[in-house]
Design a protein around this motif. Structure first.
Motif, PDB file in Angstrom:
ATOM      1  N   LEU A 110      -3.778  -1.002   6.629  1.00  0.00           N
ATOM      2  CA  LEU A 110      -3.415  -1.940   5.565  1.00  0.00           C
ATOM      3  C   LEU A 110      -4.587  -2.149   4.605  1.00  0.00           C
ATOM      4  O   LEU A 110      -5.714  -2.408   5.028  1.00  0.00           O
ATOM      5  CB  LEU A 110      -3.009  -3.292   6.161  1.00  0.00           C
ATOM      6  N   SER A 111      -4.294  -2.072   3.320  1.00  0.00           N
ATOM      7  CA  SER A 111      -5.356  -2.140   2.312  1.00  0.00           C
ATOM      8  C   SER A 111      -6.182  -3.415   2.408  1.00  0.00           C
ATOM      9  O   SER A 111      -7.393  -3.395   2.186  1.00  0.00           O
ATOM     10  CB  SER A 111      -4.746  -2.033   0.920  1.00  0.00           C
ATOM     11  N   ASN A 112      -5.522  -4.522   2.721  1.00  0.00           N
ATOM     12  CA  ASN A 112      -6.257  -5.792   2.702  1.00  0.00           C
ATOM     13  C   ASN A 112      -7.037  -6.032   3.994  1.00  0.00           C
ATOM     14  O   ASN A 112      -7.684  -7.070   4.116  1.00  0.00           O
ATOM     15  CB  ASN A 112      -5.300  -6.968   2.465  1.00  0.00           C
ATOM     16  N   LEU A 113      -6.976  -5.090   4.917  1.00  0.00           N
ATOM     17  CA  LEU A 113      -7.661  -5.341   6.184  1.00  0.00           C
ATOM     18  C   LEU A 113      -9.141  -4.938   6.168  1.00  0.00           C
ATOM     19  O   LEU A 113      -9.837  -5.175   7.148  1.00  0.00           O
ATOM     20  CB  LEU A 113      -6.922  -4.665   7.344  1.00  0.00           C
ATOM     21  N   ARG A 125      -7.245 -10.571  13.346  1.00  0.00           N
ATOM     22  CA  ARG A 125      -6.615  -9.729  12.337  1.00  0.00           C
ATOM     23  C   ARG A 125      -5.155 -10.099  12.084  1.00  0.00           C
ATOM     24  O   ARG A 125      -4.646  -9.910  10.988  1.00  0.00           O
ATOM     25  CB  ARG A 125      -6.761  -8.263  12.725  1.00  0.00           C
ATOM     26  N   GLY A 185     -10.054  -8.368   5.438  1.00  0.00           N
ATOM     27  CA  GLY A 185      -9.818  -9.117   6.675  1.00  0.00           C
ATOM     28  C   GLY A 185     -10.941  -8.921   7.670  1.00  0.00           C
ATOM     29  O   GLY A 185     -11.394  -9.874   8.324  1.00  0.00           O
ATOM     30  N   ASN A 186     -11.416  -7.695   7.779  1.00  0.00           N
ATOM     31  CA  ASN A 186     -12.520  -7.432   8.704  1.00  0.00           C
ATOM     32  C   ASN A 186     -13.826  -8.067   8.233  1.00  0.00           C
ATOM     33  O   ASN A 186     -14.632  -8.519   9.048  1.00  0.00           O
ATOM     34  CB  ASN A 186     -12.693  -5.925   8.901  1.00  0.00           C
ATOM     35  N   LEU A 222      -3.242  -1.876  11.552  1.00  0.00           N
ATOM     36  CA  LEU A 222      -4.203  -2.840  11.006  1.00  0.00           C
ATOM     37  C   LEU A 222      -5.426  -2.153  10.414  1.00  0.00           C
ATOM     38  O   LEU A 222      -6.190  -2.755   9.675  1.00  0.00           O
ATOM     39  CB  LEU A 222      -4.625  -3.847  12.083  1.00  0.00           C
ATOM     40  N   SER A 229      -3.158  -6.553  -3.048  1.00  0.00           N
ATOM     41  CA  SER A 229      -2.539  -6.846  -1.766  1.00  0.00           C
ATOM     42  C   SER A 229      -3.315  -7.929  -1.046  1.00  0.00           C
ATOM     43  O   SER A 229      -4.534  -7.850  -0.899  1.00  0.00           O
ATOM     44  CB  SER A 229      -2.509  -5.605  -0.881  1.00  0.00           C
ATOM     45  N   THR A 230      -2.602  -8.938  -0.626  1.00  0.00           N
ATOM     46  CA  THR A 230      -3.134  -9.874   0.361  1.00  0.00           C
ATOM     47  C   THR A 230      -2.083  -9.974   1.471  1.00  0.00           C
ATOM     48  O   THR A 230      -1.723 -11.059   1.910  1.00  0.00           O
ATOM     49  CB  THR A 230      -3.441 -11.260  -0.252  1.00  0.00           C
ATOM     50  N   ALA A 231      -1.575  -8.789   1.845  1.00  0.00           N
ATOM     51  CA  ALA A 231      -0.541  -8.681   2.870  1.00  0.00           C
ATOM     52  C   ALA A 231       0.645  -9.569   2.495  1.00  0.00           C
ATOM     53  O   ALA A 231       1.104  -9.540   1.360  1.00  0.00           O
ATOM     54  CB  ALA A 231      -1.110  -9.005   4.253  1.00  0.00           C
ATOM     55  N   PRO A 244       0.842  -1.194   0.000  1.00  0.00           N
ATOM     56  CA  PRO A 244       0.000   0.000   0.000  1.00  0.00           C
ATOM     57  C   PRO A 244       0.881   1.250   0.000  1.00  0.00           C
ATOM     58  O   PRO A 244       1.919   1.289   0.663  1.00  0.00           O
ATOM     59  CB  PRO A 244      -0.773  -0.115   1.311  1.00  0.00           C
ATOM     60  N   GLY A 289      -4.674 -10.414   8.242  1.00  0.00           N
ATOM     61  CA  GLY A 289      -5.979 -10.274   7.615  1.00  0.00           C
ATOM     62  C   GLY A 289      -6.535 -11.619   7.181  1.00  0.00           C
ATOM     63  O   GLY A 289      -7.465 -11.685   6.383  1.00  0.00           O
ATOM     64  N   GLY A 290      -5.947 -12.703   7.695  1.00  0.00           N
ATOM     65  CA  GLY A 290      -6.474 -14.034   7.403  1.00  0.00           C
ATOM     66  C   GLY A 290      -6.167 -14.525   6.013  1.00  0.00           C
ATOM     67  O   GLY A 290      -6.917 -15.302   5.426  1.00  0.00           O
ATOM     68  N   GLN A 291      -5.027 -14.087   5.444  1.00  0.00           N
ATOM     69  CA  GLN A 291      -4.700 -14.455   4.065  1.00  0.00           C
ATOM     70  C   GLN A 291      -3.832 -15.705   4.036  1.00  0.00           C
ATOM     71  O   GLN A 291      -2.788 -15.769   4.690  1.00  0.00           O
ATOM     72  CB  GLN A 291      -3.924 -13.317   3.399  1.00  0.00           C
TER      73      GLN A 291
END
Lengths: 427, 398
Positions: free
Chosen positions: B151-154, A283, B157-158, B148, A174-176, A109, A414-416
């Motif tokens: 971050l773009s992917n959060l 998270r 995630g949420n 958290l 992005s997936t972290a 990001p 983020g659960g990736q």
């Protein structure tokens, strides 16, 4: 309909890798990186990019050898991606400015950095404004198109797309810490859909700034073993205490096997399967039962049409955090059973650190090199085994062993969870 | 990339979740478009920049208080709208369905801590060791969990945490293009059989000084009072918007008894140089490829940015003169990554309601206001790059 030999058992186009490129703290290009990986070298060093006084972590795998007009995360991120992609496209033999397919770029990001804030803040020393009002007043002078260009999220992909002539709207994603694997997965899916014969997949990260380091520190994610930087990343060791932030880029040219053969390209490997599963537990932490990781691994194997006992090497996520490495072992044990104890598994992060957004792509490139060379890179700094993680981590020394199928794992905040299977069939 | 060879399954929109300056829900947004009046605009809080401020929902309807505390507004907006879409699709709390539902989120980055930033800048003006100051202040003042929320992917995630959508999770970035690619990819995956059902959309908070700063650097923002979107537009007005859709294969929807709003037939995601009329030339070429019937109404998310808005609107005036054109951005503001999903959602609503909208911007004529659309074309030329087109059609008997 093409001949059956270029389609898999589900009649999908087989996806070949016809070019790879890489930059990491170990160097530029496949040759430099592979030589260093084989010798068990570390790219981790003391941070010199910014002052580290008072910081808990002072080591990283920054890439400090790129030539940039002005250092910023987006400009370094772009330069790394460009270098890796140029190497990959060149190896593939595809025209360097007319790539016949889409571009998928895993990139961090984008954020305005402190150097930018200070520049804007100092622009009118007589200003009586404060905070963002002062920055906005500076912005209104209309002199900051360059800063605007730099800070767009889509900019890195856009510039790469322009250079390589990829087709369609490039995708930044992005997936972290699983991003690089996701970029590859998107390419595989596009080829399997029959939309395209080729895809350029890149993972890149040049975002080691002071604030980024502090943020990960505040989450207690980083190692604080600063005394010997090259020893700081020690995946699967009992004395591991966090990951080492790092930078780099990996790029892969994916191509339908049919297309690769038709143009006489050298097939380096096949990207035979992808698996993904999100986690809803927390998270930053994985489900205690490991079920999402187990599902991602199982799906990747299923997608590739290989069983666990056909995997002869695992390129681990292996971040060197206490939790990740234990979770990764426990989940793999569920899928592999006791065979996991005799399946070689190593973490490239022991040498290059955790390249975050780029990691999945870089590790896919290293997996291709492993298949090509029949040599498994080691997990270095493995001096104190963790009895709770009884794995063959290829400790400290590379191992010559022919490899047919590799599982490469990537997990992120983020659960990736995303896993890839790379094979040397059809090579 | 619009037409894949392995592209056979019909793709339906079976759930819509919307949150904006008008409030929440399908009916609210349909009526807003019917009435054609701009939603509330706050001209003072971020003066000289007007913004379409969110009309806050009862957050507890979708997000627990505990989860709310873990999120910044952009995530709350997106997570709330995602919940509405799932509910609307009859998928909310269906653990099995959500557990295999795929997800593509279009997102930017999260909010800064404005106070921390402001304090650092103030101290730095008189500091002779700026790096030392930064290290100390950031280490002590940043909330650990703020990262958290940035971050773009959060957002994705949420959504996984709150709504248990876990089949897969991908986040696309890159301003308007992120939303266009998200819709394009979700549709392509379903059409090809790679996925049965996808939650797709985004959340955007336009009420942020750090966000305004970004667009102000490029000179893209309108100052003073908001103005209607038209060929003479000279700047964007940001809007806080959450827009999510549930896309699903027709077969999958039928099996579980879900009703479609509309079919998402085709999506084109375009990219290229932005010299004079280059974007509209690309869009025109794509339109030819989509074979849009003459007279098909057009719903545009034109950004309001100078020049490109004029180019986009002129394209339809000249290339599709028989098509009624409606530009919805003046009502909601510009929601960047959410703008294309919002446009697709509004088009799907109109098809379901068998009604098109009256003029939404001053340059638009009454023609077509009372029509019953069979198809609607959604258009968006990003303020600086990326163009998207989507063609939706009415599902017979739906």
């Amino acid at each position: 309909m093409s001949s059956s030999s270029t389609r898999d058992s589900r009649n999908r186009p087989i996806v070949a890798v016809t070019g790879v490129g890489v930059v990491s703290s170990l160097g530029t290009g496949k040759q430099e990186n592979w030589a260093a990986l084989k010798s068990g070298a570390s790219g981790i060093h003391r941070i010199e990019r910014f002052a580290t006084d008072g910081l808990r972590t002072t080591v990283a795998g920054t890439v400090d050898f790129m030539e940039l007009d002005q250092l910023s995360a987006p400009s370094l991120t772009h330069a790394l991606a460009q270098t890796a992609a140029r190497e990959a496209v060149s190896e593939s033999g595809i025209k360097s400015d007319d790539f016949p397919g889409p571009l998928f770029v895993a990139s961090p990001p984008v954020e305005m950095e402190w150097q930018h804030r200070f520049e804007l803040d100092g622009e009118d020393p007589k200003s009586t404004e404060s905070g963002y009002s002062r920055l906005l007043a500076a912005a209104r002078t209309g002199k900051h198109d360059d800063m605007y260009e730099l800070l767009q999220f889509g900019r890195t992909a856009d510039r790469l797309s322009d250079e390589f002539g990829t087709k369609g709207l490039p995708i930044s994603l992005s997936t972290a810490c699983a991003s690089g694997a996701t970029a590859v997965q998107l390419g595989v899916e596009a080829i399997r859909r029959g939309e395209t014969d080729a895809a350029l997949c890149v993972g890149t990260d040049g975002s080691v700034t002071m604030e980024a380091l502090i943020r990960f520190s505040l989450l207690s994610a980083l190692t604080t073993q600063n005394d010997a930087p090259e020893k700081a990343a020690k995946p699967f060791s009992k004395d591991r205490d966090g990951f080492v932030m790092a930078e780099g880029a990996g790029a892969l040219v994916l191509e339908s096997l049919e297309s690769a053969r038709a143009r006489g390209a050298t097939v380096l490997a096949t990207l035979s399967g992808c698996g993904e599963k999100a986690d809803h537990f927390h998270r930053t932490r994985s489900s205690p039962d490991g079920s999402p990781v187990i599902a991602a691994v199982s799906r990747a194997l299923g997608d590739a049409g290989v069983s666990a006992d056909q995997i002869d090497y695992i390129n681990a996520h292996g971040t060197s955090t206490p939790e990740n490495d234990r979770m990764e072992y426990n989940s793999l044990k569920e899928v592999f059973g006791d065979a996991i104890h005799s399946t070689p598994i190593s973490s490239n992060k022991s040498m290059i650190g955790h390249t975050l957004t780029a990691a999945g792509a870089i590790e896919a490139v290293f997996s291709v090199l492993t298949l090509q060379n029949g040599t498994i890179p080691p997990t270095i700094n493995y001096d104190v085994p963790d009895p709770d993680i009884p794995l063959d981590v290829v400790p400290n020394v590379a191992r010559d062993k022919p490899v047919t199928n590799i599982l490469s794992n990537s997990f992120g905040f983020g659960g990736q969870n995303a896993c890839l299977v790379l094979s040397n069939q059809f090579v | 990339m619009a037409n894949a060879s392995n592209d056979s399954k019909e793709v339906w929109i079976t759930g819509i979740g919307l949150l904006s300056c008008f409030g929440e829900g399908i009916e609210t947004h349909f009526q807003a478009c019917k009435q054609g009046k701009p939603g509330s605009v706050d001209t003072e809080r971020f003066a000289p920049y007007p913004v379409h401020a969110l009309s806050e929902p009862d957050w507890s309807q979708q997000i627990s208080r505990r989860d709310m505390r873990q999120m910044e507004p952009w995530q709350q907006i997106g997570t709330y709208a995602a919940g509405l879409a799932l509910e609307d699709a009859g998928a909310k709390d269906d653990e099995d369905l959500c557990g295999r539902m795929d997800m593509i989120v279009s997102a930017g980055g999260g909010e800064r801590d404005i106070e921390v930033d402001s304090n650092v800048m103030a101290e730095a003006r008189t500091s002779n060791n700026v790096e030392g100051l930064l290290a100390e202040r950031l280490s002590n003042d940043l909330r650990p969990t703020l990262f958290l929320a940035q971050l773009s992917n959060l957002l994705a995630g949420n959504i996984s945490i709150v709504h248990k959508v876990t089949g897969s999770s991908r986040t696309f970035m890159g301003e308007e293009g992120a939303g266009i690619s998200a819709i394009e990819t979700a549709r392509a995956r379903i059409a090809s059989g790679q996925s049965d059902i996808v939650l797709v959309g985004g959340g955007y908070n336009g009420e942020r000084e750090d966000m305004l700063l970004f667009f102000a650097l490029g000179g893209y923002l309108r100052e003073g009072l908001p103005a209607p979107i038209g060929t003479d537009s000279e700047g964007m007005v940001l809007g806080s918007i959450g827009a999510f859709l549930v896309l699903e294969s027709a077969d999958h929807a039928r099996k579980r008894g879900a009703k479609p709003y509309a079919a998402l037939d085709k999506v084109a995601a375009l990219h290229g140089p932005r010299g004079a009329n280059q974007a509209s030339a690309r869009m025109q070429e794509a339109l030819n490829g989509l074979s849009v019937p003459s007279g098909t109404p057009v719903l545009s998310g034109a950004t309001g940015a100078a020049d490109i808005t004029e180019e986009e609107l002129n394209l339809f005036a000249s290339h599709m003169p028989d098509s009624p054109l409606r530009t919805f951005t003046g009502l909601f503001g510009h929601g960047i990554e959410t703008q294309f999903p919002l446009g697709v959602a509004l088009a799907a609503l109109a098809l379901k309601k068998e009604a098109f909208f009256g003029p939404l911007s001053p340059g638009e004529t009454d023609a077509g206001s009372e029509m019953t659309p069979q198809q609607i074309l959604v258009s968006l030329a990003g303020h600086n790059r990326a163009e998207g087109l989507a063609l939706l059609s009415k599902v017979a008997g739906a």
